[in-house]
Design a protein around this motif. Sequence first.
Motif, short mmCIF file in Angstrom:
data_model
loop_
_atom_site.label_atom_id
_atom_site.label_comp_id
_atom_site.label_asym_id
_atom_site.label_seq_id
_atom_site.Cartn_x
_atom_site.Cartn_y
_atom_site.Cartn_z
N ARG A 1 0.84 -1.20 0.00
CA ARG A 1 0.00 0.00 0.00
C ARG A 1 0.88 1.25 0.00
O ARG A 1 1.88 1.30 0.70
CB ARG A 1 -0.90 0.04 1.24
CG ARG A 1 -1.91 -1.09 1.33
CD ARG A 1 -2.71 -0.95 2.61
NE ARG A 1 -3.62 -2.05 2.82
CZ ARG A 1 -4.86 -2.09 2.34
NH1 ARG A 1 -5.32 -1.08 1.64
NH2 ARG A 1 -5.64 -3.13 2.58
N GLN A 2 0.46 2.23 -0.75
CA GLN A 2 1.14 3.51 -0.69
C GLN A 2 0.15 4.62 -1.03
O GLN A 2 -0.89 4.39 -1.63
CB GLN A 2 2.34 3.57 -1.63
CG GLN A 2 2.01 3.53 -3.10
CD GLN A 2 3.26 3.76 -3.95
OE1 GLN A 2 4.32 4.09 -3.46
NE2 GLN A 2 3.11 3.56 -5.25
N SER A 3 0.48 5.80 -0.60
CA SER A 3 -0.33 6.98 -0.87
C SER A 3 0.46 7.86 -1.84
O SER A 3 1.59 8.22 -1.56
CB SER A 3 -0.63 7.73 0.43
OG SER A 3 -1.32 6.90 1.33
N HIS A 4 -0.14 8.15 -2.96
CA HIS A 4 0.58 8.84 -4.04
C HIS A 4 -0.31 9.93 -4.62
O HIS A 4 -1.45 9.67 -5.04
CB HIS A 4 0.94 7.81 -5.12
CG HIS A 4 1.81 8.35 -6.22
ND1 HIS A 4 2.07 7.67 -7.38
CD2 HIS A 4 2.47 9.54 -6.35
CE1 HIS A 4 2.85 8.39 -8.16
NE2 HIS A 4 3.10 9.53 -7.55
N SER A 5 0.18 11.13 -4.60
CA SER A 5 -0.58 12.25 -5.18
C SER A 5 0.37 13.23 -5.85
O SER A 5 1.56 13.28 -5.55
CB SER A 5 -1.39 12.98 -4.11
OG SER A 5 -0.53 13.66 -3.21
N ILE A 6 -0.18 13.97 -6.81
CA ILE A 6 0.53 15.08 -7.43
C ILE A 6 -0.18 16.36 -7.02
O ILE A 6 -1.42 16.44 -7.10
CB ILE A 6 0.54 14.97 -8.97
CG1 ILE A 6 1.22 13.68 -9.41
CG2 ILE A 6 1.24 16.17 -9.59
CD1 ILE A 6 1.13 13.44 -10.91
N ILE A 7 0.58 17.34 -6.57
CA ILE A 7 -0.02 18.57 -6.07
C ILE A 7 0.61 19.77 -6.77
O ILE A 7 1.83 19.83 -6.97
CB ILE A 7 0.19 18.72 -4.56
CG1 ILE A 7 -0.31 17.47 -3.82
CG2 ILE A 7 -0.50 19.96 -4.03
CD1 ILE A 7 0.02 17.47 -2.35
N LEU A 8 -0.23 20.72 -7.14
CA LEU A 8 0.24 22.01 -7.63
C LEU A 8 -0.14 23.07 -6.60
O LEU A 8 -1.27 23.11 -6.12
CB LEU A 8 -0.41 22.37 -8.97
CG LEU A 8 0.00 21.60 -10.22
CD1 LEU A 8 -0.67 22.22 -11.44
CD2 LEU A 8 1.51 21.58 -10.39
N PHE A 9 0.81 23.91 -6.25
CA PHE A 9 0.55 25.04 -5.36
C PHE A 9 0.72 26.33 -6.17
O PHE A 9 1.75 26.54 -6.80
CB PHE A 9 1.54 25.05 -4.19
CG PHE A 9 1.40 23.88 -3.26
CD1 PHE A 9 0.38 23.82 -2.33
CD2 PHE A 9 2.30 22.82 -3.32
CE1 PHE A 9 0.26 22.73 -1.46
CE2 PHE A 9 2.19 21.74 -2.46
CZ PHE A 9 1.17 21.69 -1.53
N PHE A 10 -0.31 27.16 -6.14
CA PHE A 10 -0.28 28.45 -6.84
C PHE A 10 -0.08 29.55 -5.79
O PHE A 10 -0.93 29.76 -4.93
CB PHE A 10 -1.59 28.71 -7.59
CG PHE A 10 -1.87 27.74 -8.69
CD1 PHE A 10 -1.57 28.05 -10.01
CD2 PHE A 10 -2.46 26.51 -8.42
CE1 PHE A 10 -1.83 27.17 -11.04
CE2 PHE A 10 -2.74 25.61 -9.45
CZ PHE A 10 -2.42 25.94 -10.75
N GLY A 46 1.79 26.55 -18.89
CA GLY A 46 1.10 25.27 -18.73
C GLY A 46 0.17 25.27 -17.53
O GLY A 46 -0.95 24.73 -17.60
N ALA A 47 0.61 25.86 -16.43
CA ALA A 47 -0.23 25.92 -15.23
C ALA A 47 -1.47 26.78 -15.47
O ALA A 47 -2.58 26.44 -15.04
CB ALA A 47 0.58 26.46 -14.06
N LEU A 48 -1.29 27.91 -16.17
CA LEU A 48 -2.44 28.78 -16.46
C LEU A 48 -3.40 28.12 -17.44
O LEU A 48 -4.62 28.37 -17.39
CB LEU A 48 -1.95 30.12 -17.01
CG LEU A 48 -1.22 31.03 -15.99
CD1 LEU A 48 -0.73 32.29 -16.66
CD2 LEU A 48 -2.15 31.37 -14.82
N LEU A 52 -10.01 24.50 -15.63
CA LEU A 52 -10.82 24.49 -14.40
C LEU A 52 -11.96 25.50 -14.48
O LEU A 52 -13.06 25.25 -13.99
CB LEU A 52 -9.93 24.80 -13.19
CG LEU A 52 -8.90 23.73 -12.81
CD1 LEU A 52 -7.98 24.26 -11.71
CD2 LEU A 52 -9.58 22.45 -12.34
N MET A 53 -11.69 26.64 -15.11
CA MET A 53 -12.71 27.68 -15.20
C MET A 53 -13.78 27.36 -16.22
O MET A 53 -14.96 27.66 -16.01
CB MET A 53 -12.05 29.03 -15.56
CG MET A 53 -11.18 29.63 -14.46
SD MET A 53 -10.72 31.34 -14.81
CE MET A 53 -9.84 31.17 -16.36
#
Length: 291
Positions: A86-95, A152-154, A160-161
């Motif tokens: 078992r593992q917990s895996h996530s990708i996070i973006l911080f703005f 790319g982030a924008l 999202l919008m």
Amino acid sequence: MKVIPFKIPKPSKELIRYQVDCQPYFYDKLHQHPEIQLSCILEGEGKLIVGDYIGRFGPGDIFLLGQNVPHVFRSDDAYYQHDEARQSHSIILFFDLRAFGEAFWAAEEMQEVKEFFEQLSGCYKVCLAEPDNFVEQVRQLHHRHHLSKVVGALQLVDELMHKAALQRLNLADQMHNLSEREGKRMEQVLQFLVDESHRQLTLEEVASVANMSREAFCRFFKERTRKTLVTFLNELRLSNACQALLHSDQTIASIAFTCGFANLSHFNRVFIKTIGTTPRNFRRQATTNKV
């Protein structure tokens, strides 16, 4: 000062922070930070607690959190058992909106984005027609640098919008910008409830965790979650019960007692009132959907 301020490890002027969390379990303390957070869950399951919201997270889920929103992704107990499978895996973006500067947000072209970010006052589940494609775009930011990374982030923000449906999860803003003292107290209470919800708890016992009288604690808890302790505990226990109904062969009576309900009839009443069906039908429908 804020509740358990969580400092994102990044250069002070970095606009977009790409972070991969891959460990046995996710960070399990109630915390907040000034950066807007986009989380893509790749592996791992557990409870997401944000204000008056208690819900599940799992692989494929995408969440968007506004600035300074106290939250915790609490992995299920099984992830604390040092099981290498078992593992917990996530990708996070911080703005970091502060790093963009006032002149950037004053530009006419950025007004729509500015308004979008300013309206993010809670936690949202992101629903997309092609979530896998969106997550892959997030992944690609890891290989992009400088202006390409920002563009790319924008582009993701634009999706999202205009292409995503954002489902607001927490209804109350009482936990927004808690003081450090309030936040520490709330984190201790939530941690205690998550850890001890499997057994009978008294109001006095929970109030003592917060070092408060019964009456003061009831006001404190209701003001910040918009729920009574009993309602909050029932929802926490139901979340555990639903997982047991889906993933175990335990009898319904056994699940009720294991999750902290005093008797089977009470469990059935609370389950029907909250979930909208009986535990037996819930299990049967889930089994049918898997076939």
